[in-house]
Design a protein around this motif. Structure first.
Motif, short mmCIF file in Angstrom:
data_model
loop_
_atom_site.label_atom_id
_atom_site.label_comp_id
_atom_site.label_asym_id
_atom_site.label_seq_id
_atom_site.Cartn_x
_atom_site.Cartn_y
_atom_site.Cartn_z
N PRO A 139 0.81 -1.23 0.00
CA PRO A 139 0.00 0.00 0.00
C PRO A 139 0.84 1.27 0.00
CG PRO A 139 -0.89 -1.59 1.56
CD PRO A 139 0.43 -2.13 1.11
N SER A 140 1.94 1.27 0.71
CA SER A 140 2.78 2.47 0.73
C SER A 140 3.41 2.73 -0.64
CB SER A 140 3.86 2.35 1.80
OG SER A 140 3.29 2.53 3.09
N TRP A 300 10.98 1.73 1.72
CA TRP A 300 11.72 0.47 1.87
C TRP A 300 12.36 0.37 3.26
CZ3 TRP A 300 11.67 -3.79 -0.99
CH2 TRP A 300 12.65 -4.77 -0.75
N ARG A 301 12.89 1.51 3.73
CA ARG A 301 13.52 1.54 5.05
C ARG A 301 12.48 1.75 6.17
NH1 ARG A 301 16.47 5.58 5.96
NH2 ARG A 301 16.30 6.83 4.06
N ARG A 302 11.21 1.77 5.81
CA ARG A 302 10.09 1.93 6.75
C ARG A 302 10.20 3.21 7.58
NH1 ARG A 302 6.98 -2.80 7.12
NH2 ARG A 302 7.89 -4.54 5.95
N GLU A 303 10.69 4.27 6.95
CA GLU A 303 10.77 5.58 7.62
C GLU A 303 9.44 6.32 7.54
OE1 GLU A 303 14.05 7.85 7.87
OE2 GLU A 303 15.09 6.00 8.44
N ILE A 304 8.68 6.03 6.51
CA ILE A 304 7.36 6.66 6.36
C ILE A 304 6.34 5.57 6.05
CG2 ILE A 304 8.24 8.91 5.60
CD1 ILE A 304 7.63 8.10 2.70
N ASP A 305 5.10 5.87 6.36
CA ASP A 305 4.04 4.87 6.18
C ASP A 305 2.84 5.49 5.46
OD1 ASP A 305 2.44 2.71 6.29
OD2 ASP A 305 2.28 2.61 8.49
N PRO A 306 3.04 5.92 4.22
CA PRO A 306 1.95 6.58 3.49
C PRO A 306 0.78 5.65 3.20
CG PRO A 306 3.76 6.10 1.99
CD PRO A 306 4.26 5.80 3.38
N GLY A 307 1.00 4.34 3.28
CA GLY A 307 -0.06 3.37 2.99
C GLY A 307 -1.24 3.48 3.95
N LYS A 308 -1.02 4.14 5.09
CA LYS A 308 -2.12 4.31 6.07
C LYS A 308 -3.31 5.08 5.51
CE LYS A 308 0.34 4.60 10.46
NZ LYS A 308 0.85 5.62 11.37
N ILE A 309 -3.09 5.83 4.43
CA ILE A 309 -4.23 6.59 3.89
C ILE A 309 -5.29 5.68 3.27
CG2 ILE A 309 -3.26 8.92 3.52
CD1 ILE A 309 -3.35 6.90 0.54
N ILE A 332 -11.23 7.59 2.95
CA ILE A 332 -10.24 8.55 2.45
C ILE A 332 -9.75 8.08 1.09
CG2 ILE A 332 -7.98 9.60 2.84
CD1 ILE A 332 -8.44 9.19 5.86
N LYS A 333 -9.35 6.82 1.04
CA LYS A 333 -8.85 6.28 -0.22
C LYS A 333 -9.00 4.77 -0.22
CE LYS A 333 -5.07 6.88 -3.49
NZ LYS A 333 -5.79 7.58 -4.56
N ALA A 334 -9.46 4.25 -1.35
CA ALA A 334 -9.75 2.82 -1.45
C ALA A 334 -8.71 2.10 -2.29
CB ALA A 334 -11.13 2.61 -2.07
N LEU A 335 -8.15 1.05 -1.71
CA LEU A 335 -7.20 0.19 -2.44
C LEU A 335 -7.96 -0.97 -3.07
CD1 LEU A 335 -3.69 -0.90 -1.34
CD2 LEU A 335 -5.35 -2.69 -1.90
N LEU A 336 -7.58 -1.29 -4.28
CA LEU A 336 -8.21 -2.43 -4.97
C LEU A 336 -7.18 -3.54 -5.11
CD1 LEU A 336 -10.09 -0.40 -7.73
CD2 LEU A 336 -11.11 -1.47 -5.70
N ARG A 337 -7.47 -4.67 -4.45
CA ARG A 337 -6.59 -5.84 -4.58
C ARG A 337 -6.80 -6.48 -5.95
NH1 ARG A 337 -8.57 -7.18 0.43
NH2 ARG A 337 -9.95 -8.69 -0.57
N VAL A 338 -5.70 -6.83 -6.62
CA VAL A 338 -5.85 -7.41 -7.96
C VAL A 338 -5.58 -8.91 -7.88
CG1 VAL A 338 -5.06 -7.33 -10.34
CG2 VAL A 338 -5.14 -5.25 -8.97
#
Lengths: 338, 338
Positions: A139-140, A300-309, A332-338
């Protein structure tokens, strides 16, 4: 393969579409791991942006390279890659200046809400991660494809930096990730303008120091009150309406910077107001490619976690529900699993 | 004392007005050596900008300090000084950021086409020359009071610099001095947009490398043709109309910078065009005070000759003829001897 098609306002369907193929030797075809619905997809969905008949939709994507054209050298089958809403050669003078979304060869990969996607100009568009990432990072990386890169560009365009006070107009995914970017870029104070509690909460997690719930002239007055009557140094505009643009410009101190990335709709800026505002105005379609290597590294280094949106996750086949949830601001925002 | 009063469009008179006095302890009164007519004075003169009854006019001035208020410490009677169209304290946060023309205390010295002028906030507004200058330097120092400082700000706002191609929209005094500023700031190529031969000539003297006579869309096409189809890196806008603003924006490459200083009249910028143009937009009333020390030094050392833009010199009493000559474009800029 399966993919979304927007038939008319409010009418989004998942249908069988042609499997994309390599057309030009600079193309890649990728098998998507995840895709999502963008705030800007809601403009045609809501009928505010006119459309010419049914059209595949979606422009945010991450996935595994399936096949590349003969001239592609920087990515290869099996790699996990991230691209963005405009393909770019990354070699022209405009790209080299950091404006890949205005590349002289730019074209948009279209229909990314699907199982597979053809990406033109693969070498200049796609960036691979060091290895295939753990599932929880997907997600991030997907966020980096547009909303993170766009929020980041807004913060850079607004010249966010150490010692500065930043105001963020808009509490959608881009605005929230503008907060994250402002924090990463060293802002001293970050004022999120939001009246929705879950979004306020995420803004605080991402580094907001203040929340302003007022809008329009009252919102501007509140920003002035928090900044010795002067206005913020940097303002991120992440909506794109006349009201939000004016709110952003009026919240900025003379000599300050507005970074605007909300796709503008029916906006007309009065020259005299702009002239005497003394603000710097910069924005437009984010050159996400400029920031991808740095953003990929931070994720990649897990410094930020933008996937939380992503606060809603659905299988691709339920895209219609994803659009509805975002349209009604239930998500807020919808992820679609493929 | 004698000074101009604009009674109505087209009706400018030199009349007996009250001799200015020190009102606040931060004021100075100066005896003017020379003053002039500004392109922006022509807006109310032409009736395009509304006015409320008769009003003293003029905002460009150099002269000898006659008297200072008790709190003034940086200038003293007998010194030759240069100020600008907005008085500033030069100490507030906005001034310190370089935006003295948006100073929190700003006020405009009004009625500078006169024998004497009261200048508020003298310490933050006036800058003295090293000594009383030779008479032949006076026009250049007078130019620094507005048009040179404004052209310079436009070039700085447009981020002119080495290696860059600069286009200049407007061949009035500000545009021509924008050319001079671009040259001083190291621009590689300077394209002046002008169809008036004497102005083209002065543009070339000031450092223009190319002249484009076309305007509007044709002018834009010509700029693109001269820049590999991309547009200029930096564009100076020195007119202030809808046509000139669009000409400036459309002549700028994506990621490039527009510095606009023509006082805007009836300008409305379409948000979508601006968004996709990818340009940086910055301008407004020039913070001339920011540049005065540097400009005074360049003039004092005779490195630049901005006074050449005065191609008409008349005694103050003939101000009406000065306005007419500028209105009819018979003169680029008229100096009034006091």
């Amino acid at each position: 393969m399966r993919g979304t098609v927007l038939h008319a306002p409010g009418d989004i369907r998942v249908e069988e579409r042609d499997h994309p193929k390599i057309i030009a030797p600079t193309d890649a075809v990728i098998r998507l791991s995840a895709t999502c619905v963008c705030g800007s997809d809601l403009w045609p969905y809501r009928g505010i942006q006119k459309m010419d008949g049914p059209s595949p939709i979606g422009h945010e994507y991450v996935g595994i390279v399936e096949e590349v054209g003969d001239e592609v050298t920087s990515v290869e089958p099996g790699q996990f890659v991230i691209g963005s809403f405009f393909a770019s050669d990354n070699t022209c003078e405009i790209c080299r200046a950091g404006y890949q979304s205005s590349c002289v060869q730019r074209e948009g990969p279209v229909g990314a809400q699907a199982e597979y996607l053809r990406v033109p100009l693969a070498d200049g568009t796609l960036v691979a991660t060091p290895d295939v990432p753990d599932a929880d990072l997907v997600p991030s990386f997907l966020a980096a494809s547009d909303v993170l890169g766009t929020g980041w560009f807004a913060a850079v365009a607004a010249e966010v930096g150490p010692g500065k006070t930043v105001a963020v107009v808009g509490d959608g995914a881009v605005g929230l990730l503008g907060v994250l970017a402002a924090k990463q870029l060293g802002a001293e104070r970050i004022i999120a303008m939001s009246r929705h509690e879950p979004r306020q909460k995420l803004a605080m997690e991402y580094g907001a120091t203040d929340i302003v719930t007022e809008r329009g002239d009252e919102g501007v007055a509140k920003i002035k009150e928090l900044t010795n009557g002067l206005g913020a140094h940097s303002v991120i505009e992440a909506v794109g309406t006349q009201e939000s643009m004016l709110q952003a410009i009026r919240s900025t101190r003379p000599g300050g910077h507005v970074g605007y990335v909300g796709v503008t709709h029916d906006v007309a800026l009065d020259g005299t107001e702009l002239f005497f505002s003394h603000v710097h105005l910069h924005g437009g379609p984010a050159p996400v490619r400029r920031f991808l290597p740095e953003l990929i590294d931070l994720i990649w280094r897990r410094e930020i976690d933008p996937g939380k949106i992503f606060d809603l996750e659905l299988p691709l086949d339920q895209a219609a529900e994803a659009y509805r949830a975002m349209d009604e601001r239930r998500a807020i925002k919808a992820l679609l699993r493929v």
